[in-house]
Each structure stands twice: as structure tokens, then as C-alpha cells.
Design a protein around this motif. Structure first.
Motif, PDB file in Angstrom:
ATOM      1  N   LYS A  26      -4.135 -46.577  42.494  1.00 22.85           N
ATOM      2  CA  LYS A  26      -3.574 -46.495  41.144  1.00 22.85           C
ATOM      3  C   LYS A  26      -4.059 -47.642  40.254  1.00 22.85           C
ATOM      4  O   LYS A  26      -4.390 -47.438  39.086  1.00 22.85           O
ATOM      5  N   ASP A  27      -4.102 -48.852  40.813  1.00 24.25           N
ATOM      6  CA  ASP A  27      -4.513 -50.008  40.016  1.00 24.25           C
ATOM      7  C   ASP A  27      -6.023 -50.102  39.856  1.00 24.25           C
ATOM      8  O   ASP A  27      -6.515 -50.763  38.940  1.00 24.25           O
ATOM      9  N   GLY A  28      -6.755 -49.473  40.775  1.00 21.53           N
ATOM     10  CA  GLY A  28      -8.208 -49.570  40.735  1.00 21.53           C
ATOM     11  C   GLY A  28      -8.724 -50.939  41.094  1.00 21.53           C
ATOM     12  O   GLY A  28      -9.848 -51.322  40.732  1.00 21.53           O
ATOM     13  N   ASP A  29      -7.914 -51.682  41.847  1.00 23.69           N
ATOM     14  CA  ASP A  29      -8.287 -53.054  42.174  1.00 23.69           C
ATOM     15  C   ASP A  29      -7.689 -53.430  43.518  1.00 23.69           C
ATOM     16  O   ASP A  29      -6.560 -53.051  43.842  1.00 23.69           O
ATOM     17  N   PHE A  30      -8.463 -54.179  44.307  1.00 20.95           N
ATOM     18  CA  PHE A  30      -7.954 -54.669  45.589  1.00 20.95           C
ATOM     19  C   PHE A  30      -8.585 -56.025  45.874  1.00 20.95           C
ATOM     20  O   PHE A  30      -9.802 -56.203  45.710  1.00 20.95           O
ATOM     21  N   SER A  31      -7.756 -56.984  46.289  1.00 19.54           N
ATOM     22  CA  SER A  31      -8.237 -58.328  46.592  1.00 19.54           C
ATOM     23  C   SER A  31      -8.065 -58.620  48.069  1.00 19.54           C
ATOM     24  O   SER A  31      -7.045 -58.271  48.675  1.00 19.54           O
ATOM     25  N   PHE A  32      -9.075 -59.275  48.616  1.00 19.65           N
ATOM     26  CA  PHE A  32      -9.043 -59.676  50.023  1.00 19.65           C
ATOM     27  C   PHE A  32      -9.661 -61.059  50.115  1.00 19.65           C
ATOM     28  O   PHE A  32     -10.877 -61.223  49.918  1.00 19.65           O
ATOM     29  N   GLY A  33      -8.820 -62.048  50.405  1.00 17.54           N
ATOM     30  CA  GLY A  33      -9.316 -63.414  50.373  1.00 17.54           C
ATOM     31  C   GLY A  33      -9.767 -63.765  48.970  1.00 17.54           C
ATOM     32  O   GLY A  33      -9.040 -63.577  47.992  1.00 17.54           O
ATOM     33  N   SER A  34     -10.992 -64.227  48.866  1.00 19.78           N
ATOM     34  CA  SER A  34     -11.533 -64.599  47.556  1.00 19.78           C
ATOM     35  C   SER A  34     -12.301 -63.465  46.889  1.00 19.78           C
ATOM     36  O   SER A  34     -12.807 -63.623  45.776  1.00 19.78           O
ATOM     37  N   ARG A  35     -12.374 -62.322  47.562  1.00 18.05           N
ATOM     38  CA  ARG A  35     -13.150 -61.189  47.045  1.00 18.05           C
ATOM     39  C   ARG A  35     -12.239 -60.173  46.380  1.00 18.05           C
ATOM     40  O   ARG A  35     -11.115 -59.930  46.823  1.00 18.05           O
ATOM     41  N   SER A  36     -12.735 -59.566  45.310  1.00 13.84           N
ATOM     42  CA  SER A  36     -12.028 -58.471  44.647  1.00 13.84           C
ATOM     43  C   SER A  36     -12.923 -57.240  44.646  1.00 13.84           C
ATOM     44  O   SER A  36     -14.156 -57.352  44.533  1.00 13.84           O
ATOM     45  N   TYR A  37     -12.304 -56.089  44.736  1.00 12.81           N
ATOM     46  CA  TYR A  37     -13.030 -54.827  44.767  1.00 12.81           C
ATOM     47  C   TYR A  37     -12.440 -53.893  43.714  1.00 12.81           C
ATOM     48  O   TYR A  37     -11.223 -53.830  43.543  1.00 12.81           O
ATOM     49  N   GLY A  38     -13.293 -53.149  43.040  1.00 12.03           N
ATOM     50  CA  GLY A  38     -12.823 -52.174  42.066  1.00 12.03           C
ATOM     51  C   GLY A  38     -13.041 -52.610  40.639  1.00 12.03           C
ATOM     52  O   GLY A  38     -13.287 -53.786  40.343  1.00 12.03           O
ATOM     53  N   THR A  39     -12.933 -51.648  39.735  1.00 11.87           N
ATOM     54  CA  THR A  39     -13.176 -51.853  38.307  1.00 11.87           C
ATOM     55  C   THR A  39     -11.896 -51.956  37.495  1.00 11.87           C
ATOM     56  O   THR A  39     -11.948 -52.167  36.285  1.00 11.87           O
ATOM     57  N   GLY A  40     -10.755 -51.743  38.170  1.00 10.16           N
ATOM     58  CA  GLY A  40      -9.494 -51.718  37.449  1.00 10.16           C
ATOM     59  C   GLY A  40      -9.151 -50.366  36.884  1.00 10.16           C
ATOM     60  O   GLY A  40      -8.120 -50.209  36.210  1.00 10.16           O
ATOM     61  N   ASN A  41      -9.977 -49.365  37.150  1.00 10.56           N
ATOM     62  CA  ASN A  41      -9.718 -48.007  36.675  1.00 10.56           C
ATOM     63  C   ASN A  41      -8.975 -47.196  37.731  1.00 10.56           C
ATOM     64  O   ASN A  41      -9.232 -47.335  38.930  1.00 10.56           O
ATOM     65  N   TYR A  42      -8.081 -46.353  37.273  1.00  3.37           N
ATOM     66  CA  TYR A  42      -7.304 -45.495  38.171  1.00  3.37           C
ATOM     67  C   TYR A  42      -8.241 -44.687  39.075  1.00  3.37           C
ATOM     68  O   TYR A  42      -9.224 -44.107  38.614  1.00  3.37           O
ATOM     69  N   GLY A  43      -7.943 -44.684  40.368  1.00  2.57           N
ATOM     70  CA  GLY A  43      -8.720 -43.884  41.305  1.00  2.57           C
ATOM     71  C   GLY A  43     -10.025 -44.517  41.733  1.00  2.57           C
ATOM     72  O   GLY A  43     -10.870 -43.828  42.333  1.00  2.57           O
ATOM     73  N   ASP A  44     -10.227 -45.811  41.463  1.00  2.00           N
ATOM     74  CA  ASP A  44     -11.478 -46.466  41.861  1.00  2.00           C
ATOM     75  C   ASP A  44     -11.623 -46.430  43.384  1.00  2.00           C
ATOM     76  O   ASP A  44     -10.777 -46.938  44.123  1.00  2.00           O
ATOM     77  N   MET A  45     -12.719 -45.825  43.856  1.00  2.00           N
ATOM     78  CA  MET A  45     -12.872 -45.625  45.294  1.00  2.00           C
ATOM     79  C   MET A  45     -13.288 -46.897  46.024  1.00  2.00           C
ATOM     80  O   MET A  45     -12.992 -47.060  47.205  1.00  2.00           O
ATOM     81  N   ALA A  46     -13.967 -47.812  45.340  1.00  2.00           N
ATOM     82  CA  ALA A  46     -14.310 -49.079  46.000  1.00  2.00           C
ATOM     83  C   ALA A  46     -13.039 -49.830  46.371  1.00  2.00           C
ATOM     84  O   ALA A  46     -12.907 -50.357  47.488  1.00  2.00           O
ATOM     85  N   ALA A  47     -12.094 -49.872  45.447  1.00  2.00           N
ATOM     86  CA  ALA A  47     -10.818 -50.534  45.719  1.00  2.00           C
ATOM     87  C   ALA A  47     -10.054 -49.798  46.809  1.00  2.00           C
ATOM     88  O   ALA A  47      -9.457 -50.422  47.710  1.00  2.00           O
ATOM     89  N   THR A  48     -10.087 -48.479  46.754  1.00  2.00           N
ATOM     90  CA  THR A  48      -9.315 -47.684  47.722  1.00  2.00           C
ATOM     91  C   THR A  48      -9.874 -47.847  49.131  1.00  2.00           C
ATOM     92  O   THR A  48      -9.123 -48.078  50.087  1.00  2.00           O
ATOM     93  N   VAL A  49     -11.183 -47.722  49.273  1.00  2.00           N
ATOM     94  CA  VAL A  49     -11.791 -47.847  50.599  1.00  2.00           C
ATOM     95  C   VAL A  49     -11.622 -49.263  51.142  1.00  2.00           C
ATOM     96  O   VAL A  49     -11.328 -49.466  52.331  1.00  2.00           O
TER      97      VAL A  49
END
Length: 697
Positions: free
Chosen positions: A27-50
Motif C-alpha cells: 500500500k505504501d509502495g515503500d519498504f526499509s531494511f537496515g539502511s536500504r529502502s526499496y520502492g517508489t512510494g507508489n501504491y502497489g510498488d512490486m520492488a517494495a512488496t517483494v
């Protein structure tokens, strides 16, 4: 969405917290792990989801492998790709590509060959056994059937011993050359081979193969068993290459290769379930034919003429059906009483149903469907538990007829099997080219469901690498501790049952043939198999046969006229041959075939000359013991858009439940009165049920 994606990454039953974390990333289109962030901030971003899936502690913490509910069964095609990569497949110069042949028919999977939009298996599938008892799901178990287990292992053994070849039930396209060259270590009829070079020390080799094939999950007991077998063979032959290939065959048969999680074998062998028969009052067979996709049954049974009070119901039909309506003159006429019209028309491509109806061997049931209780326009939403108009949910409910989950994860035919088995009647349940869901009963009560594909029986591992190899493989899939991986237990149980069933069927089935020529179509081959199996009743002592098969292609969102005509042409030819075969072998009075489907289609067509998902429809039942030549249920008397049953676009509310039909069917099979509520736990929610004399002679 998050649950389904997590399942495809190897966790069939993710925790609610895991699902919530992934859903938040989606939903947020964003995921953080340690110092890394994944996703564009857009709903349904698959990089963040995976990233949220694969980096979650629930996906990456190894000690969770010890949780019996953690992990999954592995998909057949992914196991083959894993084997090719792990054992370093090398294609020969004349064959630059890895080409696999007819895999969907052999193992139930192939890239770009999904049988429907719902993929190869349902995400909610459980199947009988440990997973269902735990209230969990094992989607991949849906395609781990008897014939596919045999085909998978035969193909893998062929790959290990002889390379990628068509010989010995291999996975390749036919390669020039004699299969006599496809020996253990002979690659003369292959397009490539596994080129893995093991360490020269066998302990090190076994440890390395366990690592690359099972991620190091091979149990100490199974490791010791494999080592003992291989060392004895090496002492006898001195052939290190041969014993390496033998070890690979043993490893890829063990539960650790087919599942994630930790397998905890007890060292005890499994035993077959044996049933004894009693007095059942003669042989009977029930066949459930599921027309998957949702058959447009208001073009199977059409009002024709002789309607009451001068009503022209055919005109109402033609008006609402528009360009998908069948011409009145094309219909095959049948007569009935007690309905809105005295004359109905059968689709012109189903003359066998008209013939059987006129012979008193067919019954139509009008406006039937999945129901929780009798409903109307005013209350159908609050009084219906099934998710309407959906393939998955409505197919599942037709297979279950248990909306309140009183007999969890079992089917009407499976519960009939339970009841008859408890009454000392020998029952055989067989799924033909289908999963066992339509025949699932209680595993502790009834024998396992047989599964066959339309090709019939394939012997298991005909060219064994050592003597008694089958018994060794059974030992590798023996009984498990109670806290073992549920998925490893599911594989081992399915493997053991597959071998037992294949041996039984191979011994009794090969000599049986049919007397009538069946069409060489999928449905023709399936009904031919059923006819052959029924002929084994005397040898096996079977008193009741329950069969489940499917025929696809009925999801007619476009060009319904052409597609339905094509499907009905195939169905008609198969039913004609089957009824002729039954009559020729004096079995027609002993068999009842019941047709079911997901739902009917909208009476109003869409813009593509097709029809869409609806609810109530018409069904047929055929057999020699029917009191046929009549239409049961209540055919709609008002087919207009404003009719009392029309929810819009011609989605009609059912006025007859499937329970009504199965009630009479259960009585015909000999279910005692005090077991009827167990067989049909929801039947008392309906005012009208058919009894034995409503449907049968």
C-alpha cells in the motif's frame, strides 16, 4: 494479494503479522531494511512488496524450518529446474536449447500452459491428510496426484541416468536414436546430461548433494539409509558414477527434496489402508462430471412451446438472450409435465440427451444452484455464505456442499464413501485427470482416493538401478514423527499411496478393454477409462464406485454460440459411447452420471456475443435406473429483466439446491437414514429435497 504473493515465495500459511507487513509495503509502495529502502512510494510498488517478503524475518529465519506448519510443498516444474541447475545440466552441441515436452500432461505444470486464469492449483487447496487436519492449506498438493507422482519420478530418474531424453518416460521431445542406448550412464539418445562432478570421497559427495538438492535439510536417518544402500552397491560394482546416480535418485525421492521444513522420520514403514466389503445389494457407480468454467445451461434446456395460459416463454427467452438465443426450429424437442411449458428444447448438439430422455434414462433439473438456504431477492445477500459469481468459491462449494464447514474439507461423494465404508461396503473412489477434492472423505475412515490421467497406467521405475529399489524408496518415505513438517508428511503419504494405487491398477487394469469405440477426445478418453475400471469390479470386489472428472472450456465470455456448440459436440459423442458401452455390458442400470458446473451464465449477452458469470442454471442426470423423461425443479416462468428471480442481467436465483439432487443420489447408493445428515450436513435448510422415488425407479 499479499498472502498469494507470499505463498509463491514458498510459505503456504504465512502468519497474520507477516501478511500485514507485506500489505503495508504494498500500500505504501515503500519498504526499509537496515539502511536500504526499496520502492517508489507508489501504491502497489512490486520492488517494495517483494523486498518486504524476502527480507522479512519470517522468510529468512532458519529455525522456523522446525515449525511443522512452516514452509510449503515445492512446485513440480521448479523442482525440475532446480535439479537441472544444481546438477549442472549441459546440453550437447546439436541441441542448443533445453526443450521439455508435454510437461503439463506429465507433471501438471509447464511454463505458459496454465489450465486456467487461476493457475495450476488453488491457493486455498488442502487435500486430505495432515495439512487439512491442522486447518492449513497446501496449494501445490492439488497437482501431486498418483499419475503425476509416477510421471515426475520416472522422468527425473530418466534424466539422472540417461540425460534429457524421451526414453524411459523422460521429459524430452523425441530425440533420434534407439532407446536401447538410454541406459544407466548411457546418453546416446539425449539432448544433454547432468554434468555434476561429485567429490571423490563419498561422505563428502553425499553431504554436498544433500546441500545442493535439499538445502542441507536431509535428516540424519535418511542420510544414513542412503549411505548404507550406496556403499553396498559400490562394494558390489565398484562403479562410482553409477552409485552417485543412485544416490541422486534416492535424494530426489525423499520428502526433504519435495518440501521445505524439517522431516523427522521414525524409521517405521507406512501400511496400506485395507477395506473389506459386505453386502451392498449389488454393484452401483456414481460419476460426477464437472463442466468447469460455468456452462451456459439456459442454452442447454430452452422453453419451446405449449406454455400455460397462452404464455410464449420462448419469446421471453429470445428477447432477453438477444444474439445468443438459439433458433426455435433448431431445438431438439422433449415433452414434460408440471412445468411452465409442456415442450422444451435441448441444444441441437446434444441429441444423446434427447434420446436418453425419451428412453426414460435422463432427467433435467431446472434452475438449480449453490444455496445456503432458500432465498429471495430481498434476503439472498444476508442468507448466502458462498461468494457468488466467482469460479473459485462456487466450484469449491459444489464440491463441498457444506457452507457452514460442519464436515470440513470433505465432499458429498467423499462423505458417502465414509458412510458406506463404516457400513462394511467396499467403495473405490477415483479422480480422472482431476484433483481429489471432489472425492475427499475422512482419511482415517475411507481408503485413499485413486487418481488417474486420461492416458491410463504408467508403470513406476521399470528399469530400477538396484534390486528392491521400490521398497527402499518406501522406507525413505516412511512414517513421520508428530512434529515433522506437514508438507514433507504430505509428500511422503502421497508418494506411498501413489505406488500402492499404481500397483493395484496396473495388475488389474491392463487386461480390460472397451467394446465400443470412444472418441479420441479428452472427455472420450476419460469416460473410456471409467468404463474399463468398472469392468474390474468382480476382480476387486468393489461394491460402489465413485468417479469424479472434469471437462473444461465453458467460461464463454465471448462467442458463446460457437464455443458451446464445440463443447457440446465433444460431450455428446463421449456420452453416446459411454451409454452404449454400459448397455452392452449390462451396467447401464448400475450407473448414474450427474452433471454439475460452477454456475450458469447471464441471460443477457455481453458485447462480445458471450455471456458472463451468473447463478442458477439447469443440469442433467443420466442412467438406466432413473425414472427419467421428466424435468424436475421449477423452470422460471418469467425470464424477463423484471422477473422475480432476476438479480440483473439475467442472473437468476436458484429455486432448487444441489442438496436436493444429491439427497436422492445418496439414497440410491444405499446410505442409511441415520447417516444422511452427515453426508449432506446442510440439507435440513431446504424445504424441498428429492427422495429416491423422485429420481429413480
Amino acid at each position: 494479494i499479499s498472502t498469494r504473493l507470499i505463498q509463491r515465495f514458498g510459505m503456504s500459511n504465512p502468519s497474520p503479522d507477516f501478511v500485514s507487513r507485506v500489505a503495508t509495503a504494498f500500500k505504501d509502495g515503500d519498504f526499509s531494511f537496515g539502511s536500504r529502502s526499496y520502492g517508489t512510494g507508489n501504491y502497489g510498488d512490486m520492488a517494495a512488496t517483494v523486498a518486504a517478503i524476502v527480507l522479512d524475518p519470517e522468510a529468512s529465519t532458519d529455525y522456523l524450518d522446525a515449525d511443522p506448519s512452516y514452509g510449503s510443498l515445492r512446485e513440480p516444474l521448479l523442482k525440475i529446474v532446480h535439479l537441472l541447475r544444481a546438477l549442472e545440466f549441459r546440453h550437447f552441441d546439436d541441441y542448443p536449447y533445453v526443450e521439455l515436452f508435454q510437461m503439463e500432461g506429465k507433471i501438471g505444470q509447464m511454463a505458459h500452459h496454465s489450465p486456467s486464469v487461476f493457475s495450476f492449483f488453488l491457493p486455498t487447496f488442502q487435500g486430505p491428510g495432515a495439512v487439512a487436519k491442522a486447518g492449513l492449506v497446501a496449494p501445490e498438493a492439488q497437482i501431486i496426484t498418483t499419475t503425476r507422482v509416477i510421471a515426475f519420478l520416472n522422468g527425473v530418474y530418466s534424466l539422472i541416468k540417461s540425460g534429457l531424453t524421451h526414453c524411459n518416460d523422460g521429459f524430452s521431445w523425441p530425440v533420434p536414436g534407439s532407446c536401447g542406448l538410454a541406459t544407466d550412464g548411457g546418453y546416446g539418445v539425449a539432448s544433454g546430461k547432468l554434468d555434476y562432478d561429485p567429490p571423490s570421497d563419498f561422505d563428502a559427495a553425499l553431504e554436498e548433494m544433500s546441500l545442493i538438492l535439499t538445502c542441507g535439510r536431509m535428516s540424519a536417518r535418511h542420510t544414513a539409509m542412503i549411505k548404507d544402500v550406496v556403499e553396498r552397491e559400490f562394494t558390489a560394482t565398484g562403479d562410482y558414477g553409477k552409485v552417485t546416480r543412485l544416490a541422486q535418485q534416492l535424494i530426489v525421492t525423499a520428502p526433504e527434496f519435495h518440501s521445505t521444513g524439517i522431516a523427522l522420520p521414525t524409521g517405521n514403514v507406512r501400511t496400506a489402508v485395507v477395506s473389506s466389503g459386505g453386502s451392498a445389494g449389488g454393484y452401483k457407480a456414481v460419476i460426477q462430471l464437472m463442466l468447469t468454467g460455468g456452462m451456459d445451461s439456459y442454452n442447454m434446456l430452452v422453453p419451446h412451446s405449449g406454455c400455460r395460459l397462452g404464455q410464449n416463454l420462448y419469446n421471453e427467452y429470445a428477447n432477453i438472450r438477444g444474439n445468443v438465443a438459439l433458433p426455435q426450429g433448431s431445438l431438439l424437442q422433449i415433452s414434460t409435465t408440471g412445468q411452465a411449458c409442456d415442450v422444451f428444447g435441448v441444444h441441437p448438439n446434444l441429441p444423446v440427451l434427447q434420446q436418453l430422455y425419451n428412453d426414460g434414462d435422463a432427467v433435467f433439473v431446472a434452475n438449480v444452484g449453490v444455496l445456503t438456504t432458500d432465498v429471495s431477492k430481498a434476503d439472498y445477500r444476508q442468507n448466502t455464505r458462498t461468494n457468488l459469481f466467482s469460479h473459485n468459491s462456487m466450484q469449491e462449494e459444489i464440491k463441498r456442499l457444506d457452507p457452514f464447514s460442519q464436515a470440513r474439507r470433505t465432499s458429498p461423494l467423499g462423505r458417502m464413501t465414509d458412510a458406506l465404508t463404516r457400513n462394511n461396503i467396499l467403495v473405490r473412489a477415483t479422480a480422472i485427470d482431476a484433483n481429489v477434492e471432489g472425492l475427499s472423505g475422512t482419511s482415517e475412515v475411507s481408503p485413499p482416493v485413486f487418481t488417474l490421467d486420461q492416458r491410463g497406467i504408467t508403470p513406476f521405475n521399470e528399469k530400477q538401478s538396484i534390486e528392491n529399489m521400490t521398497e527402499i524408496l518406501k522406507s525413505l518415505n516412511g512414517k513421520m514423527e508428530v512434529d515433522t513438517s506437514l508438507y514433507g508428511e504430505t509428500w511422503s503419504n502421497n508418494f506411498f499411496n501413489a505406488l500402492e494405487q499404481n500397483d493395484i491398477l496396473d495388475n488389474i487394469f491392463t487386461s480390460e478393454t472397451v467394446d465400443v469405440t470412444f472418441p479420441n477426445t479428452a472427455t472420450g478418453r476419460k469416460l473410456s477409462l471409467i468404463a474399463r475400471l468398472m469392468k474390474t469390479r468382480a476382480v476387486t470386489g468393489v461394491e460402489r464406485d465413485f468417479f469424479y472428472l472434469e471437462m473444461g472450456g465453458y467460461d464463454t465470455h465471448s462467442l458463446v454460440g460457437n464455443r458451446l456448440a464445440d463443447r457440446f459436440t465433444e460431450l455428446n459423442a463421449a456420452l453416446q459411447s459411454f451409454s452404449d458401452e454400459m448397455k452392452q455390458n449390462s451396467l447401464w442400470d448400475s450407473v448414474t452420471l450427474i452433471e454439475t458446473t460452477d454456475f450458469a451464465r447471464t441471460l443477457t449477452p455481453n458485447g462480445g456475443a458471450g455471456t458472463d458469470h451468473a447463478w442458477a442454471g439447469n443440469m442433467f442426470v443420466i442412467g438406466g435406473d432413473l425414472d427419467g423423461g421428466k424435468v424436475l425443479g421449477t423452470y422460471p416462468t418469467d425470464m424477463s429483466e423484471s422477473g422475480p428471480l432476476n438479480l440483473g442481467r439475467g442472473r437468476l436465483i436458484p429455486t432448487t439446491s444441489y442438496e436436493a439432487v444429491f439427497n436422492a443420489l445418496a439414497e440410491w447408493t444405499g446410505i442409511p437414514d441415520d447417516f444422511m445428515d452427515q453426508v449432506l450436513p446442510n440439507r435440513n435448510n431446504f424445504r424441498n429435497l428429492f427422495g429416491l422415488r423422485d429420481l429413480f425407479n
